[in-house]
Design a protein around this motif. Structure first.
Motif, mmCIF file in Angstrom:
data_model
loop_
_atom_site.group_PDB
_atom_site.id
_atom_site.type_symbol
_atom_site.label_atom_id
_atom_site.label_comp_id
_atom_site.label_asym_id
_atom_site.label_seq_id
_atom_site.Cartn_x
_atom_site.Cartn_y
_atom_site.Cartn_z
ATOM 1 N N LEU A 163 8.788 -0.331 0.071
ATOM 2 C CA LEU A 163 7.891 -1.549 0.143
ATOM 3 C C LEU A 163 8.574 -2.715 -0.421
ATOM 4 C CD1 LEU A 163 4.226 -0.076 0.237
ATOM 5 C CD2 LEU A 163 5.691 -0.533 2.293
ATOM 6 N N GLY A 164 9.394 -2.339 -1.026
ATOM 7 C CA GLY A 164 10.229 -3.527 -1.938
ATOM 8 C C GLY A 164 10.542 -4.646 -1.158
ATOM 9 N N TRP A 165 10.852 -4.478 0.295
ATOM 10 C CA TRP A 165 11.135 -5.877 1.040
ATOM 11 C C TRP A 165 10.006 -6.706 1.036
ATOM 12 C CZ3 TRP A 165 7.493 -6.175 4.777
ATOM 13 C CH2 TRP A 165 6.720 -5.211 4.992
ATOM 14 N N ALA A 166 8.608 -6.422 0.668
ATOM 15 C CA ALA A 166 7.496 -7.163 0.958
ATOM 16 C C ALA A 166 7.734 -8.436 -0.536
ATOM 17 C CB ALA A 166 6.367 -6.362 0.409
ATOM 18 N N TYR A 167 8.548 -7.939 -1.444
ATOM 19 C CA TYR A 167 8.858 -9.221 -2.154
ATOM 20 C C TYR A 167 9.340 -10.395 -1.873
ATOM 21 C CZ TYR A 167 7.355 -6.324 -6.139
ATOM 22 O OH TYR A 167 6.463 -5.532 -6.992
ATOM 23 N N TRP A 168 10.062 -10.304 -0.662
ATOM 24 C CA TRP A 168 10.742 -11.341 0.130
ATOM 25 C C TRP A 168 9.675 -12.500 0.456
ATOM 26 C CZ3 TRP A 168 15.432 -12.897 -0.748
ATOM 27 C CH2 TRP A 168 16.403 -12.068 -0.987
ATOM 28 N N LEU A 169 8.158 -11.786 0.835
ATOM 29 C CA LEU A 169 7.063 -12.607 1.170
ATOM 30 C C LEU A 169 6.247 -13.092 -0.143
ATOM 31 C CD1 LEU A 169 5.968 -10.473 4.213
ATOM 32 C CD2 LEU A 169 7.488 -12.606 4.030
ATOM 33 N N ILE A 170 6.176 -12.064 -1.229
ATOM 34 C CA ILE A 170 5.315 -12.091 -2.124
ATOM 35 C C ILE A 170 5.968 -13.350 -3.309
ATOM 36 C CG2 ILE A 170 4.501 -11.381 -4.389
ATOM 37 C CD1 ILE A 170 4.371 -8.465 -2.703
ATOM 38 N N ILE A 171 7.184 -13.389 -3.377
ATOM 39 C CA ILE A 171 7.751 -14.497 -4.210
ATOM 40 C C ILE A 171 7.659 -15.787 -3.801
ATOM 41 C CG2 ILE A 171 10.250 -15.515 -5.253
ATOM 42 C CD1 ILE A 171 11.034 -12.304 -5.398
ATOM 43 N N PRO A 172 7.587 -16.067 -2.547
ATOM 44 C CA PRO A 172 7.313 -17.518 -2.088
ATOM 45 C C PRO A 172 5.738 -17.938 -2.324
ATOM 46 C CG PRO A 172 8.827 -16.775 -0.381
ATOM 47 C CD PRO A 172 8.424 -15.458 -1.254
ATOM 48 N N LEU A 173 5.119 -16.841 -2.101
ATOM 49 C CA LEU A 173 3.556 -17.142 -2.256
ATOM 50 C C LEU A 173 3.310 -17.699 -3.763
ATOM 51 C CD1 LEU A 173 0.628 -16.809 -1.052
ATOM 52 C CD2 LEU A 173 0.860 -14.581 -1.702
ATOM 53 N N ALA A 174 3.955 -16.537 -4.560
ATOM 54 C CA ALA A 174 3.838 -16.766 -5.861
ATOM 55 C C ALA A 174 4.445 -18.087 -6.454
ATOM 56 C CB ALA A 174 4.377 -15.885 -6.631
#
Length: 73
Positions: free
Chosen positions: A25-36
């Motif tokens: 599920l590490g690919w989700a960080y591509w969405l989490i980083i812009p949100l942060a």
């Protein structure tokens, strides 16, 4: 007010980041980083530092996790 918005965005990103720490599920960080980063922008505009620091920690954890996983996993 901007600090509260930043903390809310950072909390959501942190919860998603905890879920994305599981294998595959590490690919989700591509969405989490812009949100942060959006939360970081709100925190930067605020006079308090709590929301900014929370989002900064989430971004750092996300970048390290992507680096460890090779950017995809």
């Amino acid at each position: 007010m901007l600090n509260i918005i930043s903390i809310i965005i950072g909390s959501i990103a942190l919860l998603l980041g905890i879920l994305a720490f599981f294998p595959f599920l590490g690919w989700a960080y591509w969405l989490i980083i812009p949100l942060a980063l959006v939360g970081l922008a709100f925190g930067q505009l605020s006079s308090s530092r709590g929301g900014r620091n929370l989002n900064l920690i989430v971004v750092i954890i996300g970048v390290v996790r992507l680096f460890m996983g090779g950017g995809i996993i």
